[in-house]
Structures are given as structure tokens and as C-alpha cells.
Design an enzyme around this catalytic site. Structure first.
Site, mmCIF file in Angstrom:
data_model
loop_
_atom_site.group_PDB
_atom_site.id
_atom_site.type_symbol
_atom_site.label_atom_id
_atom_site.label_comp_id
_atom_site.label_asym_id
_atom_site.label_seq_id
_atom_site.Cartn_x
_atom_site.Cartn_y
_atom_site.Cartn_z
ATOM 1 N N SER A 61 0.825 -1.199 0.000
ATOM 2 C CA SER A 61 0.000 0.000 0.000
ATOM 3 C C SER A 61 0.869 1.263 0.000
ATOM 4 O O SER A 61 1.650 1.467 -0.927
ATOM 5 C CB SER A 61 -0.972 -0.043 1.187
ATOM 6 O OG SER A 61 -1.964 0.949 1.092
ATOM 7 N N ASP A 89 -10.007 -3.782 -5.477
ATOM 8 C CA ASP A 89 -9.198 -2.759 -4.829
ATOM 9 C C ASP A 89 -9.365 -1.451 -5.595
ATOM 10 O O ASP A 89 -9.224 -1.437 -6.825
ATOM 11 C CB ASP A 89 -7.722 -3.193 -4.857
ATOM 12 C CG ASP A 89 -6.806 -2.337 -3.997
ATOM 13 O OD1 ASP A 89 -7.087 -1.132 -3.839
ATOM 14 O OD2 ASP A 89 -5.794 -2.863 -3.513
ATOM 15 N N HIS A 137 -8.423 -4.348 -1.149
ATOM 16 C CA HIS A 137 -7.189 -3.720 -0.704
ATOM 17 C C HIS A 137 -6.775 -4.311 0.642
ATOM 18 O O HIS A 137 -7.601 -4.528 1.532
ATOM 19 C CB HIS A 137 -7.385 -2.212 -0.563
ATOM 20 C CG HIS A 137 -6.121 -1.477 -0.247
ATOM 21 N ND1 HIS A 137 -5.137 -1.284 -1.177
ATOM 22 C CD2 HIS A 137 -5.667 -0.914 0.906
ATOM 23 C CE1 HIS A 137 -4.139 -0.627 -0.635
ATOM 24 N NE2 HIS A 137 -4.435 -0.396 0.637
#
Length: 310
Positions: free
Chosen positions: A158, A256, A286
Site C-alpha cells: 500500500s 481494490d 485492498h
């Protein structure tokens, strides 16, 4: 019993439904997270409601007199993995994934160095990137003496994937360093902070990340920046010249909001001349590797195998 791709997809989509339902009664997050929300997020494991477990195998140290890193060194070391944690640039920590990082260190025979970079909003851009750049330069100069190898790898999840790419670009552009890192491993990263189409269109689905939560952490990390300013390649590396970067493995799930970021980055990475492996995980939201799913175990094996041989 053999688990098929369809079994994995059903399990993953069912998990997503339960995750969203469990969050349905919580107030929707709009705008930037407040102090109370950040305190809770920083206290608990990413994606969970309990504090992370610190293992005795982890060692904290300060490098260059300024940046704290957490190291995991197995008995046999064939390389060094510079790990950069996720958390929207505003939460998460180097000791937030001790179990996963120690397992990776042992199984891939890597010394893992995780950067405890400064967090927004107390330390907005460019503090976090500065700390990651410092850690990377330190490894380039000292890995052989500290760990007995010059084989360096970099990666994260991320925000950590974003910072990993920013770090590689800073090494190249500010210090003329290319080739020091053999490979990059980038999990569901944000590479366009002005927002790709998938970020804008994802909406308010109550998964781990959505359109509004992304807008909120971008404002924390880059306060006061407008859309055009966030397109600066130093902030949004999707717009950078990617020549001279090492081979990469880029992974993202189909559920995501950052899907377009990884798809576009993989295409541009390959066009710039470096090998790239793109993994698109059906049904995954995600941050899916934070959760006990079949696709998580499969992805962690693939990550280990890639880093062990890159």
C-alpha cells in the site's frame, strides 16, 4: 482436498461481504481521519482490532542518527530486504508485522530491515520519503559489512509500495544509484495521488479502502496540495520516468480501488525496459494479505519465492 481457483474466489468474495456487513453500522469515514481514529489505528494491527505482536527476533536500531529500523536476521543470510510498511502514510509501524517478516526472513534467507518512517499528519510529505531514502542509502553503503551481502531487495504494501518506488527513483535521480537493488516487490500500492479512474469510481463500499478513505489519507500525507500538485512525479511516481529500475513484481486485487494504479504501473515499467510480473488476484480487496484467506497464504508463498530468487 484440492482447492480450486473458484473455491478461492468464493471464499474471498464471501469474506468481502462479511467484512462490509460488519462495518455497515459504523459511521462512514468522510474527509481526513481525526485524532481519535488515528490513535486507534496506530494502536492496533493493520486491518484489525488488536495490538500487533512483537517478537524477540526483532531488533530496533537507529541508523544515520535519525531513522529507526527494525531488523530480523536469520542464521543464514543470502540477501537483505528493505521493507516499508503500509498504513496510509499516517499509521502502521515497523513492528506491526513481526510474525510475517520473521517468517519471510527465515524462509527466504533474508535479513529484513523494516523502516519506521515518520508519519503524517505530524510529519507530512516529504518526511516519510526522506526517511526511506536515508534507510536505502545506508543499506547501499553498509549492507555488506552489516549482513555479509550486497544483494538488496525492496518492497512494501500500500503506502509502503508507493514509498518503495519513490525511494528507487530518489536513489537514481538524487544520487545516481541504479542497480543496487536487485528487485522490487510492490503490493497494492497507490502510485497516482491525484486519483486514477478506479480510485474515483470505487465509491463508498465498506471494504478496507474506498474512494473517500483514499482522499482522506492523501490530504493527511500531502496537506493543501491540489490535484495538479499531486501529479508531480515525486509525489505520484506513476508519472515518473521509470528507466533504470530493477525487475519488479506488482500485485493487486480486482476489488481494490487502486487496481488501475498497479495495472498502469506494470505497463509503464515494462515499457521502460525492465522485467515485471503482474499478479491480479480475483476478488481480493485492498490489504487482503492482512486477513486469514487462502489467497493470502498463496500470495505470501509467491512473495517469498520471488524474493528468495530475484
Amino acid at each position: 482436498m484440492t482447492i480450486t481457483d473458484q473455491d478461492c474466489l468464493r471464499e474471498t468474495l464471501t469474506f468481502n461481504e462479511h467484512f462490509a456487513a460488519a462495518r455497515a453500522d459504523r459511521p462512514a469515514r468522510e474527509g481526513t481521519p481525526g485524532a481519535a481514529a488515528l490513535t486507534l489505528l496506530r494502536r492496533n494491527r493493520l486491518g484489525g482490532d488488536a495490538p500487533p505482536t512483537r517478537l524477540p527476533q526483532g531488533r530496533d536500531r537507529v541508523i544515520d542518527g535519525a531513522v529507526t529500523v527494525r531488523t530480523f536476521v536469520p542464521d543464514h543470510v543470502d540477501g537483505v530486504y528493505l521493507h516499508i510498511h503500509g498504513g496510509g502514510w499516517a499509521f502502521g509501524s515497523a513492528d506491526g508485522q513481526d510474525e510475517r517478516l520473521w517468517r519471510l526472513a527465515e524462509q527466504a534467507r533474508l535479513a529484513v530491515v523494516s523502516v519506521d518512517y515518520r508519519l503524517a499528519p505530524e510529519h507530512p510529505y516529504p518526511a516519510g520519503p526522506d526517511d526511506c531514502e536515508t534507510a536505502a542509502r545506508w543499506l547501499v553503503e553498509h549492507a555488506a559489512a552489516e549482513f555479509g551481502t550486497r544483494r538488496l531487495l525492496i518492497g512494501g504494501e500500500s503506502a509502503g509500495a508507493h514509498l518503495s518506488l519513490v525511494t528507487l527513483l530518489r536513489l537514481r535521480d538524487r544520487h545516481g544509484i541504479t542497480g543496487a537493488f536487485r528487485a522490487a516487490h510492490l503490493l497494492f500500492g497507490a502510485y497516482d495521488l491525484s486519483m486514477t479512474p478506479s480510485q474515483r469510481s470505487f465509491g463508498n463500499r465498506r471494504l478496507l479502502s474506498n474512494t473517500e478513505s483514499l482522499r482522506g489519507v492523501y490530504e493527511l500525507f500531502t496537506p493543501g496540495m491540489g490535484e495538479e500538485q499531486r501529479r508531480n512525479p515525486e509525489v505520484s511516481p506513476l508519472f515518473a520516468d521509470l528507466t533504470g529500475l530493477p525487475p519488479a513484481r506488482i500485485v493487486v486485487g480486482t476489488e481494490d480501488p487502486l487496481l488501475d494504479d498497479s495495472l498502469s504501473l506494470a505497463a509503464r515499467w515494462q515499457a521502460a525496459g525492465a522485467p515485471v510480473r503482474l499478479g491480479v488476484v480475483a476478488g481480493a480487496m485492498h490489504g487482503f494479505t492482512l486477513f486469514p484467506l487462502t489467497i493470502t497464504e498463496r500470495e505470501l508463498r509467491r512473495e517469498r519465492d520471488y524474493l528468495a530468487t530475484a
